[in-house]
Scaffold this motif. Structure first.
Motif, PDB file in Angstrom:
ATOM      1  N   GLU A 102     -71.147 -40.813  -4.685  1.00  0.00           N
ATOM      2  CA  GLU A 102     -71.439 -41.221  -6.124  1.00  0.00           C
ATOM      3  C   GLU A 102     -70.968 -43.011  -5.602  1.00  0.00           C
ATOM      4  OE1 GLU A 102     -68.833 -43.056  -9.414  1.00  0.00           O
ATOM      5  OE2 GLU A 102     -68.443 -43.403  -7.167  1.00  0.00           O
ATOM      6  N   GLY A 108     -64.173 -46.580  -6.058  1.00  0.00           N
ATOM      7  CA  GLY A 108     -64.234 -47.351  -7.373  1.00  0.00           C
ATOM      8  C   GLY A 108     -63.094 -48.510  -7.556  1.00  0.00           C
ATOM      9  N   HIS A 405     -71.751 -46.463 -20.368  1.00  0.00           N
ATOM     10  CA  HIS A 405     -71.629 -46.476 -18.877  1.00  0.00           C
ATOM     11  C   HIS A 405     -70.683 -45.297 -18.442  1.00  0.00           C
ATOM     12  CE1 HIS A 405     -72.943 -49.992 -16.602  1.00  0.00           C
ATOM     13  NE2 HIS A 405     -73.553 -49.918 -17.988  1.00  0.00           N
ATOM     14  N   ASP A 406     -70.928 -44.109 -19.478  1.00  0.00           N
ATOM     15  CA  ASP A 406     -72.391 -43.504 -18.987  1.00  0.00           C
ATOM     16  C   ASP A 406     -72.821 -42.835 -20.130  1.00  0.00           C
ATOM     17  OD1 ASP A 406     -73.422 -44.482 -16.775  1.00  0.00           O
ATOM     18  OD2 ASP A 406     -72.059 -42.929 -15.502  1.00  0.00           O
ATOM     19  N   ASN A 445     -67.876 -40.698 -16.410  1.00  0.00           N
ATOM     20  CA  ASN A 445     -68.080 -41.724 -15.664  1.00  0.00           C
ATOM     21  C   ASN A 445     -69.290 -40.310 -15.597  1.00  0.00           C
ATOM     22  OD1 ASN A 445     -69.071 -41.776 -13.352  1.00  0.00           O
ATOM     23  ND2 ASN A 445     -67.501 -42.497 -12.422  1.00  0.00           N
ATOM     24  N   ARG A 448     -71.983 -43.218  -9.956  1.00  0.00           N
ATOM     25  CA  ARG A 448     -71.603 -44.117 -10.049  1.00  0.00           C
ATOM     26  C   ARG A 448     -73.407 -45.168  -9.447  1.00  0.00           C
ATOM     27  NH1 ARG A 448     -66.392 -44.771  -9.525  1.00  0.00           N
ATOM     28  NH2 ARG A 448     -65.728 -46.446 -11.542  1.00  0.00           N
ATOM     29  N   ASP A 457     -71.410 -51.058 -10.418  1.00  0.00           N
ATOM     30  CA  ASP A 457     -71.601 -50.118 -11.886  1.00  0.00           C
ATOM     31  C   ASP A 457     -70.340 -49.696 -12.758  1.00  0.00           C
ATOM     32  OD1 ASP A 457     -72.504 -48.613 -13.641  1.00  0.00           O
ATOM     33  OD2 ASP A 457     -73.347 -46.869 -12.539  1.00  0.00           O
ATOM     34  N   TYR A 458     -69.784 -50.591 -13.089  1.00  0.00           N
ATOM     35  CA  TYR A 458     -68.503 -50.417 -14.091  1.00  0.00           C
ATOM     36  C   TYR A 458     -69.319 -48.875 -14.697  1.00  0.00           C
ATOM     37  CZ  TYR A 458     -66.783 -54.776 -12.535  1.00  0.00           C
ATOM     38  OH  TYR A 458     -66.645 -55.627 -11.179  1.00  0.00           O
ATOM     39  N   LYS A 459     -67.761 -48.535 -15.135  1.00  0.00           N
ATOM     40  CA  LYS A 459     -67.588 -46.957 -16.034  1.00  0.00           C
ATOM     41  C   LYS A 459     -66.407 -47.499 -16.768  1.00  0.00           C
ATOM     42  CE  LYS A 459     -70.911 -45.043 -13.636  1.00  0.00           C
ATOM     43  NZ  LYS A 459     -72.056 -44.529 -13.735  1.00  0.00           N
ATOM     44  N   THR A 462     -68.197 -51.159 -21.364  1.00  0.00           N
ATOM     45  CA  THR A 462     -68.238 -52.468 -19.757  1.00  0.00           C
ATOM     46  C   THR A 462     -67.462 -53.752 -21.394  1.00  0.00           C
ATOM     47  OG1 THR A 462     -70.455 -52.548 -20.124  1.00  0.00           O
ATOM     48  CG2 THR A 462     -69.806 -51.604 -18.339  1.00  0.00           C
TER      49      THR A 462
END
Length: 583
Positions: A102, A108, A405-406, A445, A448, A457-459, A462
């Motif tokens: 991750e 994160g 995402h995602d 999520n 990442r 990579d924002y979850k 976005t």
């Protein structure tokens, strides 16, 4: 004056004598602590003299300033265990590790700062790294061979030339390690390409290369940049990892052993990546993103010499034969006895608890004008639910999530109306009645990105949610890390099908505990917990069809299984079998 482990010309030296490193990667954080000794003994029984491991920052500092070095995160115990068994240790610490983990090991919570720049001379990033190093490196300092411990070498960053060329950043990390008492041999590792070796190496620091084939060609490239130092493949990719929605990767034992022979013939040292892959427990699988987002499965079997559950494979024996022939010596120990495997049979999950019916127990909602991503709400892993009221009437319009995402499940007035996936970002047609409607979007999520230019990579959601071109504002947001499936009020499963995200619970009795594998035939997608331990994700998309349950997670007597299913199952039962199925 040479250190206990150092280089002299093109040779590694240990206590004044030449040594060839034959190493294998075992990640302590992918193996339960009860099995560390077993896996390390099997490494030694294969003829290896060294174990290598990454160090994931996000496991050790899951929330800023809150550190964890217990259980799976007890790196000191792992290194000490290796040393007690007579193995040398190579440590590859954070900040970044890749590892199909991750966010490549980055926490994160770094992304709470939208302006932060990762893996470069950005002061906001460096300040966080320094605070982490202030805690991590003093734990490793007494374990170095210069202090009588088993650590012989440590890495600066990881495959940096594949990402950037800020050599000032690499030098900063080098000095940061040295100023905190790290005085063993330091090294870098990169792909055997000009741009990578130019961007990822540090003057005066040993460079190593990573590859899976064409050993002579790869070492020739390394010699162009480092002609008078020992050759080492720091990552020999003898297997490969799997993404969801693709086939399980395998590589023949003969091919693997031949490439090993080629490296040894060139007087090179080698580190098998992986010797034993283990498991991406919980939410810690990473993802790749080249042409599209590709999340990694829960198993990290990697088709390595030891299987996910620690069994020697054909590849193990082929490699052992090459090492034994080359060294002229028998392995330093015998293989341990195989660990027991058991089939516990079918387990019916007779109780259920809906996610939407337990939001208040699972989360503290917050109000937001926009559907902010997880990181802005202090969340790193799991799920996040966005809810809002949409006024009506409205004729058919296109609901668009910009961007997801995602993977998002979308509900209108409690009814499931579709799924939106990052790799398939379609819109959903909706009609809003005169009285308006409640819109709910549950986002998962799925891991990442851990490698390449899309690390940031924002979850969650976005940017925003639109009906046609009109953005919807005014949201209630529920962070749902779901790290534990407790504090729920379960009720009996009834005959009618349960739709929507639901927890299912059941129990089984074990007279004796042993490794086992949970099959989830008839389930769609979700997560599994055993006695409160988060095993990881399942998905009917495959290739993985079973999740590995190490025996020490079970207990004699009653054991609890909880399955969090996102969609539905016609028959809430699972099977505990004695063989894995990775597709």
């Amino acid at each position: 004056m040479l250190r206990a482990f150092d280089v002299a010309g093109n040779t590694f030296m240990l206590n004044g004598s030449p040594i060839r490193l034959i190493a294998g990667a075992i990640h302590y954080f992918r193996v339960i602590p009860e099995y560390w000794k077993d896996r390390l003994l099997k490494l030694k029984a294969g003829g290896f003299n060294t174990v290598e491991t990454y160090v994931p920052w996000n496991l050790h500092e899951p929330e800023e300033g809150q550190f964890n070095f217990e259980g799976l995160a007890d790196i000191v115990r792992f290194i000490e265990t290796a040393g007690e068994l007579g193995l040398h240790v190579i440590v590859r610490p954070s900040p970044y590790i890749c590892a199909e983990w991750e966010f490549g090991g980055l926490p994160g919570w770094l992304l709470a700062n939208s302006d932060i720049r990762l893996r470069c001379m950005d002061q906001a990033f460096l300040d966080k790294v320094d605070a982490y190093y202030d805690v991590l490196l003093p734990k490793l300092k007494p374990l170095q061979c210069t202090n009588g411990g088993p650590i012989i070498a440590m890495q600066i960053e990881n495959e940096y030339g594949s990402y950037g060329n800020d050599t000032d950043y690499l030098t900063y990390l080098q000095k940061g390690m040295e100023s905190r008492g790290i005085d063993v041999l330091l090294f870098t590792s990169d792909g055997p390409e000009d741009s990578m070796l130019q961007g990822g190496t540090v003057p005066g620091v040993l460079a190593t290369v990573n590859f899976g084939s064409r050993a002579e060609e790869s070492f020739d490239k390394l010699r162009e940049y480092q002609p008078d130092m020992p050759l080492m493949c720091m990552e020999y990719w003898n297997g490969w990892f799997d993404h969801w929605r693709e086939e399980h990767h395998v590589r023949g034992a003969q091919d693997v052993s031949q490439v090993l022979q080629d490296m040894l013939d060139q007087n090179a040292s080698v580190n098998f990546y992986m010797f034993h892959g283990g498991t991406n427990f919980g939410y810690y699988n990473g993802a790749n993103h080249s042409h599209e987002y590709e999340p990694t499965i829960t198993s990290y079997d990697y088709d390595s010499p030891l299987s996910e559950d620690g069994e020697p494979t054909e590849k193990f024996y082929a490699i052992r034969d090459v090492i034994r022939t080359f060294t002229g010596q028998e392995p330093a120990c015998e293989l341990p006895e195989p660990l027991p495997k058991r089939s516990y049979g079918e387990v019916r999950l007779s109780e259920k608890a809906s996610l939407f019916g337990h939001l208040e127990q699972l989360s503290e909602p917050v109000k937001r004008t926009c559907p902010d991503p997880m990181e802005k709400l202090g969340q790193s892993l799991g799920f996040i639910l966005y809810t809002t009221h949409v006024s009506g009437p409205r004729p058919e319009m296109e609901l668009t999530i910009q961007d997801v995402h995602d993977r998002a499940l979308v509900f209108l007035d409690g009814a499931y109306i579709g799924v939106v996936e990052r790799w398939n970002p379609k819109s959903i047609p909706v009609r809003i009645p005169a009285g308006g409607a409640k819109l709910e979007i549950l986002v998962e999520n799925m891991g990442r990105v851990n490698y390449g230019p899309y690390l940031k990579d924002y979850k969650g959601i976005t940017e925003g949610v639109r009906l046609n071109n009109q953005f919807l504002f005014g949201w209630t947001v529920y962070p749902l890390p779901l790290s534990k499936a407790d504090a729920l009020n379960y009720e009996p499963v009834t005959a009618e099908s349960q739709n929507g995200p639901t927890f299912y619970r059941g129990t089984f009795e074990a007279q004796e505990t042993a490794d086992t594998f949970i099959r989830l035939d008839g389930w769609v997608k979700g997560n599994v917990y055993i006695n409160g331990f988060h095993l990881g994700r399942y998905w009917e998309a495959g290739p993985q069809k079973t999740l590995y349950i190490p025996g020490p997670l079970l207990r004699q007597g009653v054991n609890e299984i909880v399955v969090f299913e996102l969609h539905q199952t016609a028959d809430p039962k699972v099977s505990l079998v004695d063989k894995p199925d990775l597709g």
